[in-house]
Design a protein around this motif. Structure first.
Motif, PDB file in Angstrom:
ATOM      1  N   ALA A 110       0.830  -1.204   0.000  1.00 42.45           N
ATOM      2  CA  ALA A 110       0.000   0.000   0.000  1.00 42.45           C
ATOM      3  C   ALA A 110       0.866   1.256   0.000  1.00 42.45           C
ATOM      4  CB  ALA A 110      -0.931   0.002   1.201  1.00 42.45           C
ATOM      5  N   HIS A 111       1.959   1.246   0.745  1.00 50.13           N
ATOM      6  CA  HIS A 111       2.849   2.414   0.798  1.00 50.13           C
ATOM      7  C   HIS A 111       3.692   2.558  -0.464  1.00 50.13           C
ATOM      8  CE1 HIS A 111       2.197   4.166   4.731  1.00 50.13           C
ATOM      9  NE2 HIS A 111       2.006   2.943   5.167  1.00 50.13           N
ATOM     10  N   SER A 112       3.999   1.457  -1.121  1.00 51.11           N
ATOM     11  CA  SER A 112       4.835   1.554  -2.323  1.00 51.11           C
ATOM     12  C   SER A 112       4.106   2.264  -3.447  1.00 51.11           C
ATOM     13  CB  SER A 112       5.332   0.179  -2.762  1.00 51.11           C
ATOM     14  OG  SER A 112       4.247  -0.636  -3.144  1.00 51.11           O
ATOM     15  N   ASP A 113       2.781   2.266  -3.421  1.00 48.12           N
ATOM     16  CA  ASP A 113       2.001   2.985  -4.425  1.00 48.12           C
ATOM     17  C   ASP A 113       2.030   4.486  -4.195  1.00 48.12           C
ATOM     18  OD1 ASP A 113       1.365   0.608  -5.619  1.00 48.12           O
ATOM     19  OD2 ASP A 113      -0.590   0.428  -4.641  1.00 48.12           O
ATOM     20  N   ALA A 114       2.422   4.922  -2.994  1.00 47.12           N
ATOM     21  CA  ALA A 114       2.430   6.351  -2.671  1.00 47.12           C
ATOM     22  C   ALA A 114       3.458   7.113  -3.503  1.00 47.12           C
ATOM     23  CB  ALA A 114       2.694   6.559  -1.187  1.00 47.12           C
ATOM     24  N   GLY A 115       4.512   6.445  -3.939  1.00 49.02           N
ATOM     25  CA  GLY A 115       5.448   7.082  -4.844  1.00 49.02           C
ATOM     26  C   GLY A 115       6.788   7.445  -4.259  1.00 49.02           C
ATOM     27  N   ASP A 116       6.855   8.440  -3.402  1.00 49.16           N
ATOM     28  CA  ASP A 116       8.138   8.994  -2.996  1.00 49.16           C
ATOM     29  C   ASP A 116       8.638   8.501  -1.634  1.00 49.16           C
ATOM     30  OD1 ASP A 116      10.272  10.522  -3.848  1.00 49.16           O
ATOM     31  OD2 ASP A 116       9.590  12.321  -2.810  1.00 49.16           O
ATOM     32  N   ASP A 117       7.927   7.569  -1.011  1.00 46.08           N
ATOM     33  CA  ASP A 117       8.384   7.047   0.274  1.00 46.08           C
ATOM     34  C   ASP A 117       9.611   6.162   0.062  1.00 46.08           C
ATOM     35  OD1 ASP A 117       6.299   8.305   1.551  1.00 46.08           O
ATOM     36  OD2 ASP A 117       5.062   6.513   1.723  1.00 46.08           O
ATOM     37  N   LEU A 118      10.514   6.200   1.026  1.00 42.88           N
ATOM     38  CA  LEU A 118      11.669   5.306   1.032  1.00 42.88           C
ATOM     39  C   LEU A 118      11.276   4.116   1.902  1.00 42.88           C
ATOM     40  CD1 LEU A 118      14.667   4.635   0.521  1.00 42.88           C
ATOM     41  CD2 LEU A 118      15.198   5.963   2.561  1.00 42.88           C
ATOM     42  N   ILE A 119      11.235   2.939   1.304  1.00 43.00           N
ATOM     43  CA  ILE A 119      10.840   1.722   2.019  1.00 43.00           C
ATOM     44  C   ILE A 119      12.015   0.773   1.985  1.00 43.00           C
ATOM     45  CG2 ILE A 119       9.228  -0.202   2.106  1.00 43.00           C
ATOM     46  CD1 ILE A 119       7.275   1.623   0.499  1.00 43.00           C
ATOM     47  N   GLU A 120      12.455   0.358   3.163  1.00 41.35           N
ATOM     48  CA  GLU A 120      13.597  -0.545   3.229  1.00 41.35           C
ATOM     49  C   GLU A 120      13.283  -1.705   4.155  1.00 41.35           C
ATOM     50  OE1 GLU A 120      18.395  -0.300   3.709  1.00 41.35           O
ATOM     51  OE2 GLU A 120      17.237   1.497   3.272  1.00 41.35           O
ATOM     52  N   ALA A 121      13.666  -2.888   3.707  1.00 44.34           N
ATOM     53  CA  ALA A 121      13.489  -4.100   4.510  1.00 44.34           C
ATOM     54  C   ALA A 121      14.820  -4.452   5.152  1.00 44.34           C
ATOM     55  CB  ALA A 121      13.008  -5.242   3.622  1.00 44.34           C
ATOM     56  N   ILE A 122      14.765  -4.746   6.445  1.00 41.90           N
ATOM     57  CA  ILE A 122      15.949  -5.203   7.166  1.00 41.90           C
ATOM     58  C   ILE A 122      15.573  -6.484   7.893  1.00 41.90           C
ATOM     59  CG2 ILE A 122      16.930  -2.878   7.405  1.00 41.90           C
ATOM     60  CD1 ILE A 122      15.958  -2.902  10.350  1.00 41.90           C
ATOM     61  N   PRO A 123      16.558  -7.311   8.240  1.00 40.13           N
ATOM     62  CA  PRO A 123      16.229  -8.542   8.966  1.00 40.13           C
ATOM     63  C   PRO A 123      15.482  -8.243  10.268  1.00 40.13           C
ATOM     64  CG  PRO A 123      18.477  -8.622   8.159  1.00 40.13           C
ATOM     65  CD  PRO A 123      17.979  -7.218   7.919  1.00 40.13           C
ATOM     66  N   LEU A 124      14.445  -9.019  10.511  1.00 42.00           N
ATOM     67  CA  LEU A 124      13.646  -8.868  11.720  1.00 42.00           C
ATOM     68  C   LEU A 124      14.468  -9.319  12.926  1.00 42.00           C
ATOM     69  CD1 LEU A 124      10.753  -8.179  12.732  1.00 42.00           C
ATOM     70  CD2 LEU A 124      10.208 -10.607  12.454  1.00 42.00           C
ATOM     71  N   PRO A 125      14.634  -8.445  13.929  1.00 43.91           N
ATOM     72  CA  PRO A 125      15.384  -8.859  15.124  1.00 43.91           C
ATOM     73  C   PRO A 125      14.748 -10.099  15.764  1.00 43.91           C
ATOM     74  CG  PRO A 125      15.062  -6.482  15.123  1.00 43.91           C
ATOM     75  CD  PRO A 125      14.214  -7.043  14.012  1.00 43.91           C
ATOM     76  N   PRO A 126      15.571 -11.003  16.308  1.00 43.16           N
ATOM     77  CA  PRO A 126      15.064 -12.265  16.869  1.00 43.16           C
ATOM     78  C   PRO A 126      13.964 -12.086  17.918  1.00 43.16           C
ATOM     79  CG  PRO A 126      17.449 -12.340  16.699  1.00 43.16           C
ATOM     80  CD  PRO A 126      17.025 -10.935  16.351  1.00 43.16           C
ATOM     81  N   ASP A 127      14.058 -11.088  18.789  1.00 44.55           N
ATOM     82  CA  ASP A 127      13.019 -10.925  19.811  1.00 44.55           C
ATOM     83  C   ASP A 127      11.674 -10.553  19.183  1.00 44.55           C
ATOM     84  OD1 ASP A 127      14.204  -8.374  19.198  1.00 44.55           O
ATOM     85  OD2 ASP A 127      13.199  -7.531  20.952  1.00 44.55           O
ATOM     86  N   LEU A 128      11.691  -9.745  18.121  1.00 47.28           N
ATOM     87  CA  LEU A 128      10.443  -9.392  17.445  1.00 47.28           C
ATOM     88  C   LEU A 128       9.907 -10.576  16.639  1.00 47.28           C
ATOM     89  CD1 LEU A 128      11.205  -5.747  16.240  1.00 47.28           C
ATOM     90  CD2 LEU A 128       9.772  -6.462  18.162  1.00 47.28           C
ATOM     91  N   ALA A 129      10.799 -11.382  16.062  1.00 45.12           N
ATOM     92  CA  ALA A 129      10.371 -12.575  15.324  1.00 45.12           C
ATOM     93  C   ALA A 129       9.685 -13.555  16.278  1.00 45.12           C
ATOM     94  CB  ALA A 129      11.560 -13.232  14.633  1.00 45.12           C
ATOM     95  N   GLY A 130      10.222 -13.720  17.477  1.00 46.09           N
ATOM     96  CA  GLY A 130       9.603 -14.603  18.462  1.00 46.09           C
ATOM     97  C   GLY A 130       8.223 -14.107  18.877  1.00 46.09           C
TER      98      GLY A 130
END
Length: 174
Positions: A110-130
């Motif tokens: 949904a955000h990628s359609d907005a156009g000018d936003d910078l979207i970056e994926a980083i590895p999910l920290p282990p505590d958040l993955a749990g």
């Protein structure tokens, strides 16, 4: 099994690297997620080294919703679970603001359609993955797949349909 959303706070670190380009003066990248929120104001300089400046971009809340567990399962099963950071360009220095942080790939679309936003994926920290795996275990239910049946075309009705006129061309009737 309750239907309430759960949230967690996360701090985001970013880096600005000056580049020699006539159209863009810098390249931004997300360098990490901090599970504990530091006692710092957003856009505090963390480190500076020549052409690079590290910032604490600020804190954001990650929200998990029971109705979105299919997206969380897709993220968790994608090999390396990812945390998506969405930064939006703005007029105030340093030129970006932290808009959102999510683990939901659907929200990223949904955000990628907005156009000018910078979207970056980083590895999910282990505590958040749990935390996410635990949430999915408590709330996810597989939905049965129903293949949609197509309507069969009526060849007789298609044959009786009038041909489409072409703009700028004369119709000949024979």
């Amino acid at each position: 099994m309750s239907g309430a959303a759960e949230t967690r706070g996360v701090g985001i670190a970013v880096e600005r690297q000056r580049i020699d380009n006539p159209w863009v003066d810098a390249r931004w990248r997300v360098t990490g997620a901090l599970p504990a929120l530091p006692d710092r104001a957003p856009w505090t300089v963390l480190a500076q080294d020549g052409e690079r400046t590290g910032y604490y971009a600020g804190a954001a809340e990650i929200a998990l919703h029971p109705g979105e567990t299919e997206n969380y399962v897709a993220n968790l099963k994608g090999g390396q679970p990812m945390l998506y950071v969405i930064l939006r360009r703005c007029a105030e220095a340093p030129g970006l603001r932290l808009l959102a942080v999510t683990v939901d790939p659907g929200e990223v679309d949904a955000h990628s359609d907005a156009g000018d936003d910078l979207i970056e994926a980083i590895p999910l920290p282990p505590d958040l993955a749990g935390w996410m795996r635990d949430f999915v275990a408590r709330h996810h239910t597989d939905r049965p797949f129903h293949k949609r049946q197509r309507d069969r075309a009526d060849p007789e009705a298609l044959a009786r349909r009038a041909p489409l006129a072409h703009p700028g061309k004369e119709q000949r009737h024979g």
